[in-house]
Design an enzyme around this catalytic site. Structure first.
Site, mmCIF file in Angstrom:
data_model
loop_
_atom_site.group_PDB
_atom_site.id
_atom_site.type_symbol
_atom_site.label_atom_id
_atom_site.label_comp_id
_atom_site.label_asym_id
_atom_site.label_seq_id
_atom_site.Cartn_x
_atom_site.Cartn_y
_atom_site.Cartn_z
ATOM 1 N N TYR A 63 0.833 -1.199 0.000
ATOM 2 C CA TYR A 63 0.000 0.000 0.000
ATOM 3 C C TYR A 63 0.869 1.250 0.000
ATOM 4 O O TYR A 63 1.619 1.514 0.948
ATOM 5 C CB TYR A 63 -0.935 0.020 1.206
ATOM 6 C CG TYR A 63 -1.876 -1.160 1.310
ATOM 7 C CD1 TYR A 63 -2.133 -1.986 0.211
ATOM 8 C CD2 TYR A 63 -2.515 -1.459 2.507
ATOM 9 C CE1 TYR A 63 -3.000 -3.060 0.322
ATOM 10 C CE2 TYR A 63 -3.387 -2.531 2.619
ATOM 11 C CZ TYR A 63 -3.614 -3.338 1.518
ATOM 12 O OH TYR A 63 -4.472 -4.407 1.632
ATOM 13 N N LEU A 204 -17.183 -2.920 1.863
ATOM 14 C CA LEU A 204 -18.123 -1.901 1.408
ATOM 15 C C LEU A 204 -18.194 -1.867 -0.111
ATOM 16 O O LEU A 204 -18.549 -0.850 -0.701
ATOM 17 C CB LEU A 204 -17.730 -0.525 1.966
ATOM 18 C CG LEU A 204 -17.779 -0.412 3.483
ATOM 19 C CD1 LEU A 204 -17.378 0.976 3.933
ATOM 20 C CD2 LEU A 204 -19.164 -0.764 4.007
ATOM 21 N N ILE A 252 -12.780 -5.248 7.334
ATOM 22 C CA ILE A 252 -11.750 -4.216 7.524
ATOM 23 C C ILE A 252 -11.974 -3.060 6.546
ATOM 24 O O ILE A 252 -11.190 -2.857 5.616
ATOM 25 C CB ILE A 252 -10.334 -4.805 7.391
ATOM 26 C CG1 ILE A 252 -10.200 -5.677 6.120
ATOM 27 C CG2 ILE A 252 -9.966 -5.605 8.621
ATOM 28 C CD1 ILE A 252 -8.770 -6.093 5.813
ATOM 29 N N LYS A 254 -11.958 0.758 5.120
ATOM 30 C CA LYS A 254 -11.099 1.937 5.267
ATOM 31 C C LYS A 254 -11.974 3.173 5.385
ATOM 32 O O LYS A 254 -12.989 3.288 4.708
ATOM 33 C CB LYS A 254 -10.161 2.067 4.077
ATOM 34 C CG LYS A 254 -9.345 3.361 4.039
ATOM 35 C CD LYS A 254 -9.383 3.942 2.653
ATOM 36 C CE LYS A 254 -8.810 5.344 2.625
ATOM 37 N NZ LYS A 254 -9.082 6.016 1.343
ATOM 38 N N VAL A 256 -11.625 7.635 6.303
ATOM 39 C CA VAL A 256 -10.804 8.798 6.642
ATOM 40 C C VAL A 256 -11.642 9.867 7.338
ATOM 41 O O VAL A 256 -11.198 10.499 8.289
ATOM 42 C CB VAL A 256 -10.110 9.386 5.388
ATOM 43 C CG1 VAL A 256 -9.366 10.678 5.732
ATOM 44 C CG2 VAL A 256 -9.149 8.374 4.777
ATOM 45 N N ASN A 264 -18.839 3.127 10.834
ATOM 46 C CA ASN A 264 -18.281 1.772 10.826
ATOM 47 C C ASN A 264 -18.366 1.153 12.213
ATOM 48 O O ASN A 264 -18.772 -0.002 12.374
ATOM 49 C CB ASN A 264 -16.833 1.800 10.345
ATOM 50 C CG ASN A 264 -16.695 2.148 8.874
ATOM 51 O OD1 ASN A 264 -17.678 2.165 8.139
ATOM 52 N ND2 ASN A 264 -15.484 2.435 8.440
#
Length: 296
Positions: A63, A204, A252, A254, A256, A264
């Site tokens: 990543y 998602l 899991i 992600k 921001v 979540n």
């Protein structure tokens, strides 16, 4: 120890580690460290997730070419003991000597001296026997506590678990969401027989089959609205739902933005009844035969 009411999975005990409970929703870091969002926002999002109980953080040397690991390292400064930290090694770095060097680079970027879990990102050309051998060496050196794999389908998992040390594989991390249910036919049942938890990436629907417009699907919108939750929370609650009374998946996602992190975490409180699950099954049926593993 997690609150008994918090949906969680259990990592089985090993010869060297006791069993460990993990919240059924953690935090992903794919695309972090690439400048798509301010670094301070990414750091704060991970810290906010920790505060809300999303203690598993997943990253990888792939990543942002290590940039995501650096973001995680900054987020965990002075709070490493609050997180269950997962990273992944490139297949071509999973050799007898190269994996040691790759792991040490990841540890340096993460600002820690150990990983809770180290995964082979996908199967490459280096023999699995060699990778298992070096994973065990890393464990003996105290650099990792458990090891596992990612993007392994049935044949690959069969090959792995037939090898010495293969039975210590802690998890298999694969793409899984409401619009991509291929693992339910053969792979997930195999993992359940092995007692191996599932780590679901892209829960998602960021990728994989039916990824487009899933959030706007009329059934998803109707069901979410009826429950008073967001489509994202519905997808997460579905991904971690118990199967035959047993919960064995950790998602899991992600995030921001603070509100997304909070949504979540809020999905841990969502319970889907049989009627809701049946409605989703009707709109997004599981496959009736083995299909190729969905990978990004």
């Amino acid at each position: 120890m997690l609150d008994a009411s918090t949906p969680h999975i259990l990592l089985p005990a090993t010869a060297h580690e006791s069993a460990q409970e993990l919240p059924a929703i953690g935090q992903g870091t794919w695309y972090m460290g690439e400048g798509l969002a301010p670094r301070r926002d990414e750091v704060r999002a991970l810290q906010h997730g920790l505060e809300l109980g999303l203690t598993l953080i997943d990253t990888a040397e792939m990543y942002a070419d290590g940039g995501a690991e650096e973001v995680v390292g900054e987020a965990l400064a002075d709070r490493r003991d609050q997180a269950f930290l997962v990273s992944k090694v490139y297949p071509w770095n999973a050799g007898r000597d190269s994996a040691i060097a790759a792991c040490e680079r990841s540890l340096k970027r993460l600002g820690t001296d150990y990983l809770d879990l180290y995964l082979l990102h996908w199967r490459g050309n280096i023999p699995l026997e060699e990778t298992l051998e070096v994973f065990e060496r890393l464990r003996e050196q105290g650099k990792i506590r458990r090891y596992g794999v990612s993007n392994f389908d049935v044949d690959e998992l069969d090959a792995l678990t037939a090898l010495p040390g293969g039975d210590a594989c802690a998890v298999n991390q694969v793409l899984y969401h409401l619009g991509s249910r291929g693992i339910e036919h053969s792979l997930r049942p195999l993992m359940q027989r092995l007692g191996m938890p599932l780590m679901a990436y892209c829960p998602l629907a960021q990728a994989g089959k039916l990824r487009r417009d899933l959030f706007g699907h009329p059934v998803v919108l109707e069901v979410a609205d009826g429950l008073g939750i967001t489509p994202a929370q519905l997808l997460l609650a579905w991904a971690i739902r118990p199967i035959e009374g047993r919960r064995d998946a950790i998602a899991i996602p992600k995030a921001v933005q603070p509100q997304h992190v909070e949504q979540n975490a809020g999905a841990l409180e969502v319970e889907l009844d049989d009627a809701t699950l049946a409605r989703l099954d009707e709109a997004f049926p599981a496959p009736s035969k083995k299909v190729a593993l969905d990978i990004v």
